[in-house]
Design an enzyme around this catalytic site. Structure first.
Site, mmCIF file in Angstrom:
data_model
loop_
_atom_site.group_PDB
_atom_site.id
_atom_site.type_symbol
_atom_site.label_atom_id
_atom_site.label_comp_id
_atom_site.label_asym_id
_atom_site.label_seq_id
_atom_site.Cartn_x
_atom_site.Cartn_y
_atom_site.Cartn_z
ATOM 1 N N ASN A 8 0.880 -1.173 0.000
ATOM 2 C CA ASN A 8 0.000 0.000 0.000
ATOM 3 C C ASN A 8 0.912 1.216 0.000
ATOM 4 O O ASN A 8 1.445 1.608 1.037
ATOM 5 C CB ASN A 8 -0.881 -0.051 1.259
ATOM 6 N N ARG A 92 -2.663 -2.096 -3.344
ATOM 7 C CA ARG A 92 -3.821 -1.229 -3.219
ATOM 8 C C ARG A 92 -3.658 -0.110 -4.241
ATOM 9 O O ARG A 92 -2.654 0.597 -4.251
ATOM 10 C CB ARG A 92 -3.861 -0.632 -1.823
ATOM 11 N N HIS A 180 -12.819 3.526 -0.409
ATOM 12 C CA HIS A 180 -12.803 2.580 0.723
ATOM 13 C C HIS A 180 -13.465 1.249 0.343
ATOM 14 O O HIS A 180 -13.955 0.515 1.201
ATOM 15 C CB HIS A 180 -13.502 3.155 1.972
ATOM 16 N N ARG A 240 -9.552 16.504 5.697
ATOM 17 C CA ARG A 240 -10.367 16.850 4.515
ATOM 18 C C ARG A 240 -11.760 17.285 4.964
ATOM 19 O O ARG A 240 -12.294 16.719 5.920
ATOM 20 C CB ARG A 240 -10.481 15.642 3.579
ATOM 21 N N GLY A 327 -10.515 2.937 12.202
ATOM 22 C CA GLY A 327 -9.901 3.420 13.439
ATOM 23 C C GLY A 327 -10.857 4.034 14.452
ATOM 24 O O GLY A 327 -10.888 3.631 15.613
ATOM 25 N N GLU A 330 -14.038 1.516 15.126
ATOM 26 C CA GLU A 330 -13.734 0.305 15.904
ATOM 27 C C GLU A 330 -13.331 0.617 17.345
ATOM 28 O O GLU A 330 -13.498 -0.216 18.226
ATOM 29 C CB GLU A 330 -12.569 -0.457 15.233
ATOM 30 N N GLU A 378 -8.407 -4.428 5.176
ATOM 31 C CA GLU A 378 -8.248 -4.210 3.733
ATOM 32 C C GLU A 378 -7.087 -5.032 3.173
ATOM 33 O O GLU A 378 -7.148 -5.513 2.041
ATOM 34 C CB GLU A 378 -8.014 -2.711 3.470
HETATM 35 P P1 ADP Z 1 -6.334 5.341 8.090
HETATM 36 O O1 ADP Z 1 -6.167 3.861 7.799
HETATM 37 O O2 ADP Z 1 -7.280 6.059 7.190
HETATM 38 O O3 ADP Z 1 -5.063 6.078 8.360
HETATM 39 P P2 ADP Z 1 -7.488 4.392 10.557
HETATM 40 O O4 ADP Z 1 -8.652 3.591 10.144
HETATM 41 O O5 ADP Z 1 -6.287 3.684 11.089
HETATM 42 O O6 ADP Z 1 -7.102 5.447 9.458
HETATM 43 O O7 ADP Z 1 -7.985 5.425 11.672
HETATM 44 C C1 ADP Z 1 -7.081 6.335 12.213
HETATM 45 C C2 ADP Z 1 -7.827 7.267 13.122
HETATM 46 O O8 ADP Z 1 -8.584 6.519 14.094
HETATM 47 C C3 ADP Z 1 -6.873 8.122 13.939
HETATM 48 O O9 ADP Z 1 -6.616 9.312 13.289
HETATM 49 C C4 ADP Z 1 -7.646 8.354 15.204
HETATM 50 O O10 ADP Z 1 -8.265 9.618 15.089
HETATM 51 C C5 ADP Z 1 -8.718 7.308 15.246
HETATM 52 N N1 ADP Z 1 -8.629 6.461 16.441
HETATM 53 C C6 ADP Z 1 -7.861 5.368 16.652
HETATM 54 N N2 ADP Z 1 -8.073 4.887 17.891
HETATM 55 C C7 ADP Z 1 -8.998 5.684 18.477
HETATM 56 C C8 ADP Z 1 -9.633 5.726 19.760
HETATM 57 N N3 ADP Z 1 -9.371 4.832 20.701
HETATM 58 N N4 ADP Z 1 -10.528 6.700 19.986
HETATM 59 C C9 ADP Z 1 -10.792 7.624 19.042
HETATM 60 N N5 ADP Z 1 -10.248 7.640 17.835
HETATM 61 C C10 ADP Z 1 -9.351 6.693 17.545
#
Ligand code: ADP
Length: 404
Positions: A8, A92, A180, A240, A327, A330, A378
């Protein structure tokens, strides 16, 4: 040991994972790593499946000036130190344009076709294609598979696929693609095991990460998305803005004298939770902050998820389940609770204890709509596609649609 390498590649990092192919096509994650700081402070880090550290090395800037160099450093480490020689590499790729509705085995012709979509995703597509080209040049016999973020949404009907602009632009590729898709496809494939009753019904999936979007699914297929032509539209994200009146862009150009490149930089990097809060793009920091602007950003995020859920429920003409993933989706019970609050008019209630435990089913007993938390994967999706194309051979390579 048979392995699949998943790549990726972004502008400043190349993330990679290695999966071992076990009996009956089962895949087991073995290594997770990345080369980050490309062109600034390059560093290779990698961990084993249990999080055990395998590598953490800094490199001089001139050793890894670009994505192909990062790919070759990661590849060299995998081959000579970990003794991994993958059967195939899955990539990806953000944009499959109107052509690709499923992953594809890559050859030079496919790369040329994918280059046409650089204009549709100038910040991502060139970086996604760079490692494909370098592997084609250096290891021409290793099969490579391109997996697209747009492909899962190619089931959209014409109403979801169009903007109200002259047809010529649609024909050129100015369409509502949605992104996504690998995450949504993973959720769609997981639902029959996790929640067989609703897997084929009307489901909204909220992929809430640093990039965020929502997908309306019916019968396991995408019928509508909050994202459109680019990954800028829809929900507010880390940096964004999400949905924005195009008049704001005109204002930035005519009143603020911003050139196209500046506007692009602004929209991708300075807006969203970061711009609105002035505090951070990270939801964890915003939730912990007492700053009123940070609170506004959190409220705005939950409000817009609720607003867009209403739109997607209308597209589905009803709603049978709601799924949180990625993130924020979950990990943040607080955001899930706020979003559920926005969905109360639909009869959604949460079980606070299950929500706090990040359980799979978090809705209350009397909730009219079940609410799930399903961790996305993913990379596993890419590895599965890569393996299945490898096993099914090249015959599928021709199954892409022509640009109209
Ligand atoms: P990407 O793959 O698009 O970089 P992710 O799906 O890994 O993003 O999500 C990242 C985001 O998830 C982080 O910027 C953070 O804001 C959020 N995040 C991760 N853990 C937590 C948590 N425990 N509480 C709130 N937000 C969280």
């Amino acid at each position: 040991m048979d392995t699949i390498l998943v790549v990726n590649a972004g502008s400043s990092s190349v993330k990679f994972q290695v999966f071992v192919v076990e009996g009956e096509g089962r895949l087991l994650r073995m290594i997770k790593g990345q080369v980050e700081g490309i062109g600034s402070r390059p560093r290779l880090r990698a961990n084993g499946a249990g999080g055990d550290p395998m590598a953490d090395r800094a490199y001089p800037i001139e050793a890894i000036p670009d994505v192909p160099a990062a790919m070759s450093v990661a590849g060299e480490w995998l081959r000579s130190e970990v003794r991994v020689n993958p059967l195939a590499v899955g990539h990806r790729v953000v944009h499959g344009g109107p052509d690709y509705e499923r992953p594809v085995l890559v050859d030079h012709g496919v790369v040329s076709r994918l280059e046409r979509f650089v204009a549709l995703a100038p910040l991502h597509q060139p970086h996604n294609l760079a490692p494909i080209r370098s592997i084609l040049a250096n290891f021409p016999t290793v099969p490579q598979v391109a997996c697209f973020d747009t492909a899962f949404h190619r089931t959209h009907g014409p109403l979801a696929d169009h903007y109200a602009i002259p047809h010529q632009l649609h024909a050129e590729g100015v369409r509502r693609y949605g992104f996504h898709g690998l995450s949504y496809e993973y959720i769609s494939r997981s639902l029959p095991q996790i929640a067989p009753d609703i897997a084929k019904r009307r489901v909204i999936v909220a992929h809430l990460g640093s990039g965020a979007s929502m997908c309306a699914m019916k019968d396991g297929l995408s019928v509508e998305s909050t994202m459109g032509f680019t990954a800028l539209d829809g929900l507010p994200m880390g940096t964004r803005p999400g949905q924005l009146d195009p008049g704001v862009v005109l204002y930035l150009i005519s009143e603020k004298g911003m050139a196209a490149a500046k506007v692009q930089e602004f929209l991708y990097r300075d807006c969203g939770l970061k711009g609105l809060s002035g505090v951070s793009n990270d939801m964890r920091e915003l939730e912990a902050s007492t700053d009123p602007q940070a609170r506004l950003a959190v409220d705005y995020f939950a409000y817009r998820v609720g607003l867009n859920a209403g739109m997607l429920a209308a597209a589905l003409q009803g709603l049978d389940a709601f799924v949180f993933t990625a993130g924020i989706g979950e990990n943040s019970s607080g955001i899930r609770a706020r979003v559920a609050e926005q969905l109360r008019w639909l009869g959604v209630t949460l079980d606070e204890a299950e929500n706090a435990r990040h359980s799979s089913l978090i809705s209350g007993k009397n909730s009219l709509i079940p609410v799930y938390v399903i961790p996305t994967d993913e990379e596993l999706m890419i590895a599965q596609h890569t393996l299945s194309l490898l096993m099914n051979g090249h015959s599928r390579n021709t199954r892409h649609k022509r640009v109209s």
